[in-house]
Design a protein around this motif. Structure first.
Motif, PDB file in Angstrom:
ATOM      1  N   PRO A  21       0.829  -1.201   0.000  1.00 48.35           N
ATOM      2  CA  PRO A  21       0.000   0.000   0.000  1.00 48.35           C
ATOM      3  C   PRO A  21       0.868   1.258   0.000  1.00 48.35           C
ATOM      4  N   ALA A  22       0.527   2.173  -0.890  1.00 47.13           N
ATOM      5  CA  ALA A  22       1.297   3.417  -1.017  1.00 47.13           C
ATOM      6  C   ALA A  22       2.751   3.131  -1.358  1.00 47.13           C
ATOM      7  N   GLY A  23       2.974   2.068  -2.137  1.00 51.38           N
ATOM      8  CA  GLY A  23       4.342   1.670  -2.461  1.00 51.38           C
ATOM      9  C   GLY A  23       5.116   2.690  -3.274  1.00 51.38           C
ATOM     10  N   TYR A  24       4.411   3.662  -3.849  1.00 51.79           N
ATOM     11  CA  TYR A  24       5.085   4.690  -4.649  1.00 51.79           C
ATOM     12  C   TYR A  24       5.028   6.065  -3.973  1.00 51.79           C
ATOM     13  N   THR A  25       4.761   6.079  -2.683  1.00 49.59           N
ATOM     14  CA  THR A  25       4.781   7.335  -1.945  1.00 49.59           C
ATOM     15  C   THR A  25       6.163   7.978  -2.045  1.00 49.59           C
ATOM     16  N   ASP A  26       6.182   9.264  -2.335  1.00 47.17           N
ATOM     17  CA  ASP A  26       7.449  10.003  -2.467  1.00 47.17           C
ATOM     18  C   ASP A  26       8.390   9.307  -3.446  1.00 47.17           C
ATOM     19  N   TYR A  27       7.841   8.837  -4.584  1.00 45.10           N
ATOM     20  CA  TYR A  27       8.663   8.063  -5.517  1.00 45.10           C
ATOM     21  C   TYR A  27       9.802   8.884  -6.100  1.00 45.10           C
ATOM     22  N   ASP A  28       9.668  10.209  -6.031  1.00 44.31           N
ATOM     23  CA  ASP A  28      10.765  11.061  -6.504  1.00 44.31           C
ATOM     24  C   ASP A  28      11.908  11.108  -5.498  1.00 44.31           C
ATOM     25  N   ARG A  29      11.635  10.697  -4.264  1.00 50.00           N
ATOM     26  CA  ARG A  29      12.658  10.729  -3.207  1.00 50.00           C
ATOM     27  C   ARG A  29      13.259   9.354  -2.934  1.00 50.00           C
ATOM     28  N   HIS A  30      12.483   8.309  -3.211  1.00 43.59           N
ATOM     29  CA  HIS A  30      12.915   6.961  -2.840  1.00 43.59           C
ATOM     30  C   HIS A  30      12.959   6.054  -4.067  1.00 43.59           C
ATOM     31  N   PRO A  31      14.132   5.690  -4.542  1.00 37.41           N
ATOM     32  CA  PRO A  31      14.209   4.668  -5.594  1.00 37.41           C
ATOM     33  C   PRO A  31      13.618   3.360  -5.077  1.00 37.41           C
ATOM     34  N   SER A  32      13.080   2.562  -5.981  1.00 38.19           N
ATOM     35  CA  SER A  32      12.470   1.298  -5.547  1.00 38.19           C
ATOM     36  C   SER A  32      12.998   0.139  -6.376  1.00 38.19           C
TER      37      SER A  32
END
Length: 606
Positions: A505-516
């Motif tokens: 859930p919300a796995g792409y929250t702040d995707y600009d800050r956190h590479p995944s």
């Protein structure tokens, strides 16, 4: 005096269709039928709401909500369906009662899940909420090439609209309403749908019956909180306006003798093109479908003055967008799109499940959605054969144009389903026109709708509420949501967020800050190495990345792995390996999720 329903099912059936009410013998006690039709709607809604109070979502298996919804839910559905059939029996049924029934149907089909789950459940919808949150925070959708998220940056209309709504209303996030996206979108779709149907026939009853068939056959799960949901609504809206402005062929509703076709009013044209502009900047496929459909409507000469200005404006808007904002996407995928033009058979079959190796649950869902799709297509084709007047309406063009998509591209295996969805508004009307027989002379014909409509409802729930790929991935528990929120609240900027599947859930929250890093998106050899050596494989995947690395494991991922065999091990075994590994430390844990901090020994030594 109550309004009388037009007796013409189709223009060429004048004097035949509905000269007696649908499935109604005049000897029946019509007053009792009318009373049942009016009482069934509120009673069904009350029973439905009461049935959702104590649904054990943790008891879901591969058949999802279907196996945990109580008997009262199905009783409410039956009461609603038979009440609607009773309303069709009465010639004096008003539009508002029909509308009440169809809106109640939409609520049962699309509001049940958010009420039962209590929060947003769809993983892709969570992703779109995260996109909007980032847009609100930084003012744009950053291009992140290693996530496949640059597509959103090139078609940002949906996200920009939601950001504007949030700023205007002062709410915190789209998360507060995203779960209701399907119900709201389908309710808004009803207006344009009825406008289109009333252009095919003057019969109010046929139009509302067709709307019921449409919603119970819209099993394609593309109506969640997403750009394609918005653009499909706008697509049908454009068609409603265009079809309403079209000159009528002789013998069709609204035809006027000697009345020449005219160019559409400037105001209407500009209004339609403004909607087209919203479609163009929100989704890559829907504008293409709109151009194909408008081009099909241009084929009859009588339509050209009405449709050509809108078609040309649509082409210009799309070319302008595709050659500027969306140019990077088309430049990167030009070769693949050209190859798709030579593989229509592959495009059509790309999304079909191989039933030979499927589970029993997969087989049930696959055959149900195939039966619904094939049934609607077949009935619509037969309607064109046995109802000649339908061939003089835009229905054949609206139903057939989306099939052109199958010759263009596989669209990641979804093109067949998208073609079905775009053609369904017209096909549902054609199928209903065949089911609703004029002047039924025997009980078998009179019972067609009371038998077919409940079957369609049951088929829809199997296709829509089941998830053979893992019922635990149908929704996220509050514990999983809490773990995800803790992770993104505590992960510093630049921290890498990893998981086995994207069911976070919300796995792409702040995707600009956190590479995944998602294991399920890796090549097959990498997945196999991860199953054998999760610590070592994860270390190689994040090698060279700056910042700490967090790994989240949760029940939704476990369900996905168990049901699909994504990797050749279980999440529990992975957890056991990591729990005894010196490079992994548990930093958060609750009953449904665990967050590890990965710190390689070399990094600790440095």
């Amino acid at each position: 005096m109550e309004p009388q329903d037009d007796q013409r099912l189709l223009p060429s059936d004048r004097g035949k269709a509905f000269s007696s009410p649908t499935v109604l013998d005049v000897s029946h006690p019509i007053r009792l039928v009318r009373l049942f039709a009016r009482a069934a709607l509120p009673v069904a809604l009350i029973v439905w709401l009461l049935s959702l109070r104590d649904v054990n979502v943790l008891g879901m298996g591969v058949f999802g909500l279907v196996e945990v919804l109580p008997v009262a839910f199905w009783a409410a559905a039956a009461l609603l369906t038979f009440g609607f059939c009773a309303a069709l029996l009465d010639r004096r049924t008003r539009d508002r009662l029909y509308m009440g029934y169809v809106l109640a149907l939409i609520a049962m089909l699309h509001a049940t899940a958010p009420i039962v789950y209590g929060h947003l459940s769809d993983n892709w919808a969570w992703k779109h909420v995260s996109m909007i949150d980032v847009l609100l925070r930084v003012g744009e959708l950053p291009i992140v090439h290693d996530r496949g998220l640059d597509l959103y940056n090139q078609w940002p209309g949906f996200f920009t609209l939601n950001a504007a709504v949030i700023e205007a209303t002062g709410i915190d996030s789209a998360l507060s309403y995203a779960a209701w996206g399907p119900a709201v979108a389908d309710a808004l779709l009803l207006g344009p749908l009825i406008i289109i149907y009333r252009s095919f026939s003057r019969s109010r009853r046929l139009s509302w019956a067709a709307a019921w068939v449409f919603y119970t056959c819209l099993w394609v799960t593309q109506d969640y909180f997403a750009p394609q949901t918005l653009t499909f609504l706008l697509y049908v809206t454009v068609l409603a306006v265009v079809v309403r402005l079209l000159p009528r062929a002789r013998g069709t509703p609204g035809a006027a003798r000697g009345k020449a076709a005219r160019y559409p009013p400037i105001g209407w044209t500009l209004l339609v093109l403004s909607v087209v502009a919203a479609i163009t900047c929100s989704h890559p496929l829907t504008p293409v479908m709109l151009i194909i459909t408008l081009a099909a409507l241009v084929v009859p000469r009588r339509n050209r003055r009405t449709v050509l200005p809108i078609l040309l404006g649509t082409v210009v808007l799309n070319l302008a967008w595709d050659l500027t904002v969306a140019r990077p996407f088309f430049s990167a995928n030009a070769r693949e799109m050209v190859q798709g033009l030579t593989q229509p058979e592959s495009n059509a079959s790309a999304g079909l499940l191989d039933l030979a190796s499927a589970t029993d649950a997969h087989v049930l869902v696959a055959w149900t959605d195939r039966a619904l799709s094939a049934g609607v297509w077949l009935l619509a084709a037969l309607a064109l054969l046995f109802r000649p007047s339908l061939r003089r309406t835009p229905l054949p063009l609206l139903a057939g144009a989306p099939l052109v998509l199958l010759a263009l591209n596989s669209y990641d295996g979804e093109m067949l389903f998208r073609a079905y969805m775009f053609s369904l508004p017209a096909m549902a009307f054609g199928a209903t026109a065949l089911l609703v027989a004029p002047r039924p002379r025997n009980w078998a014909r009179k019972l067609v709708l009371p038998l077919v409509l409940p079957a369609l409802f049951a088929g829809f729930t199997i296709c829509y509420f089941c998830n053979p790929d893992g019922a635990t991935a149908l929704y996220f528990t509050r514990s999983e949501v809490a773990a995800s929120r803790w992770l993104f609240d505590h992960a510093p900027r630049g921290a890498v967020v990893t998981a086995v599947t994207e069911d976070v859930p919300a796995g792409y929250t702040d995707y600009d800050r956190h590479p995944s890093v998602w294991i399920e998106l890796q090549e097959e050899p990498v997945k196999k190495r991860f199953a054998a050596d999760p610590a070592g494989t994860l270390g190689s995947l994040v090698a060279g990345r700056k910042g700490p690395v967090y790994l989240m494991l949760n029940r939704a991922q476990e369900g996905r792995i168990r049901a699909t065999g994504l990797i050749s091990t279980s999440l529990k075994k992975i957890d056991n390996v990591l729990a005894g590994h010196p490079d992994f430390r548990v930093v958060f844990q609750n009953k449904d999720a665990k967050v590890y901090l990965f710190t390689p020994m070399k990094s600790r030594a440095d």
